[in-house]
Design an enzyme around this catalytic site. Sequence first.
Site, PDB file in Angstrom:
ATOM      1  N   LYS A  16       0.864  -1.398   0.081  1.00  0.00           N
ATOM      2  CA  LYS A  16       0.075   0.087   0.041  1.00  0.00           C
ATOM      3  C   LYS A  16       0.929   1.140   0.068  1.00  0.00           C
ATOM      4  CE  LYS A  16      -2.237  -0.908   4.044  1.00  0.00           C
ATOM      5  NZ  LYS A  16      -1.411  -2.007   4.264  1.00  0.00           N
ATOM      6  N   ARG A  89      -9.645   1.278   7.606  1.00  0.00           N
ATOM      7  CA  ARG A  89      -9.494  -0.043   7.785  1.00  0.00           C
ATOM      8  C   ARG A  89     -10.690  -0.885   8.549  1.00  0.00           C
ATOM      9  NH1 ARG A  89      -3.419   0.802   8.319  1.00  0.00           N
ATOM     10  NH2 ARG A  89      -2.721  -1.098   8.114  1.00  0.00           N
ATOM     11  N   ARG A 128      11.629  -5.834   4.892  1.00  0.00           N
ATOM     12  CA  ARG A 128      11.124  -4.446   4.860  1.00  0.00           C
ATOM     13  C   ARG A 128      12.085  -3.454   5.647  1.00  0.00           C
ATOM     14  NH1 ARG A 128       4.913  -2.741   4.684  1.00  0.00           N
ATOM     15  NH2 ARG A 128       4.911  -3.525   7.090  1.00  0.00           N
ATOM     16  N   ARG A 156      10.577  -1.643  10.893  1.00  0.00           N
ATOM     17  CA  ARG A 156       9.590  -0.993  11.778  1.00  0.00           C
ATOM     18  C   ARG A 156       9.520  -2.006  12.920  1.00  0.00           C
ATOM     19  NH1 ARG A 156       4.301  -0.118   8.079  1.00  0.00           N
ATOM     20  NH2 ARG A 156       3.390  -1.279   9.745  1.00  0.00           N
ATOM     21  N   ARG A 167      -1.553  -8.186  13.256  1.00  0.00           N
ATOM     22  CA  ARG A 167      -1.793  -7.349  12.308  1.00  0.00           C
ATOM     23  C   ARG A 167      -2.745  -7.818  11.219  1.00  0.00           C
ATOM     24  NH1 ARG A 167       3.543  -5.092  10.873  1.00  0.00           N
ATOM     25  NH2 ARG A 167       2.478  -3.925   9.376  1.00  0.00           N
TER      26      ARG A 167
HETATM   27  P1  AMP Z   1       0.555   0.551   8.260  1.00  0.00           P
HETATM   28  O1  AMP Z   1       1.812   1.522   8.484  1.00  0.00           O
HETATM   29  O2  AMP Z   1      -0.547   1.130   7.678  1.00  0.00           O
HETATM   30  O3  AMP Z   1       0.625  -0.867   8.337  1.00  0.00           O
HETATM   31  O4  AMP Z   1      -0.020   0.761  10.102  1.00  0.00           O
HETATM   32  C1  AMP Z   1       0.559   0.494  11.153  1.00  0.00           C
HETATM   33  C2  AMP Z   1      -0.217   0.292  12.308  1.00  0.00           C
HETATM   34  O5  AMP Z   1      -0.886   1.677  12.456  1.00  0.00           O
HETATM   35  C3  AMP Z   1      -1.375  -0.524  12.030  1.00  0.00           C
HETATM   36  O6  AMP Z   1      -1.067  -1.937  12.301  1.00  0.00           O
HETATM   37  C4  AMP Z   1      -2.583  -0.085  13.072  1.00  0.00           C
HETATM   38  O7  AMP Z   1      -1.891  -0.383  14.640  1.00  0.00           O
HETATM   39  C5  AMP Z   1      -2.300   1.326  13.071  1.00  0.00           C
HETATM   40  N1  AMP Z   1      -3.154   2.049  11.979  1.00  0.00           N
HETATM   41  C6  AMP Z   1      -2.846   2.662  10.726  1.00  0.00           C
HETATM   42  N2  AMP Z   1      -4.037   3.074  10.214  1.00  0.00           N
HETATM   43  C7  AMP Z   1      -4.978   2.662  10.844  1.00  0.00           C
HETATM   44  C8  AMP Z   1      -6.219   2.802  10.667  1.00  0.00           C
HETATM   45  N3  AMP Z   1      -7.000   3.242   9.664  1.00  0.00           N
HETATM   46  N4  AMP Z   1      -7.300   2.215  11.613  1.00  0.00           N
HETATM   47  C9  AMP Z   1      -6.564   1.638  12.988  1.00  0.00           C
HETATM   48  N5  AMP Z   1      -5.383   1.720  13.001  1.00  0.00           N
HETATM   49  C10 AMP Z   1      -4.344   2.110  12.200  1.00  0.00           C
END
Ligand code: AMP
Length: 210
Positions: A16, A89, A128, A156, A167
């Site tokens: 993404k 999400r 990553r 990360r 996740r």
């Molecule tokens: P990402 O970088 O998109 O993989 O997001 C990392 C983490 O941020 C996710 O595993 C969630 O814990 C939190 N997060 C990011 N976007 C959202 C969202 N729209 N709703 C809830 N948690 C989020």
Amino acid sequence: MSQQSLVFLGAPASGKGTQGRRLADRGGFSYLSTGGLLRSAQRDGTELGEKARPFLDRGEYVPDEVMVPMVIEWFGQIEGPAILDGFPRTLAQAEALDAAFESAGLPLPHSVFLEVPYEELRRRVAGRLECEICHWVTSRGHAEECSKCGGAMVTRADDNVVRFESRLKEFERLTFPLVGFYEEQGRLTLIEALGSPDDIHTELRSKLSL
Ligand code: AMP
């Protein structure tokens, strides 16, 4: 017609960020990675970062009550179409986003679902790296400095095995149903996101006519 905003759906490490950012960098879109924003807030020790910390530490979603106002506030500050990487999400987030577009008199956002088999996701997450400043993504073996902003490329904290599995479960339970939500309304483009980032980018642009 002005370009439609896009939301990117996909499991962790489905691409993404890579694809959303590339498309936004071509111009015409504002870009928001909600995960990137939360990690920056956590690193800077802001109130938002502290609220999100326990959820990020467990690999769980941050509650809608935190996420929705944060994104709606960002949305109110930009002009023109947006690419949202990692939002919505949940169904409540998708409905709140549609309501914000509706009340701004804008066409509802279109979604892109990046479909990747789980084995490939596990392989990607293990290699990553992410820029700690601008959240550009590469894999191990590439430069240690970000090619976009010169920041440090780091692993990360949530890319470890346990948090990744958590996740993935959150994705299946809460986000995967959004594929049906958008599909029913004719607002979904599905991409089989295997292959090189360049090839996927080309397919994405062709399918979206961008
Ligand atoms: P990402 O970088 O998109 O993989 O997001 C990392 C983490 O941020 C996710 O595993 C969630 O814990 C939190 N997060 C990011 N976007 C959202 C969202 N729209 N709703 C809830 N948690 C989020």
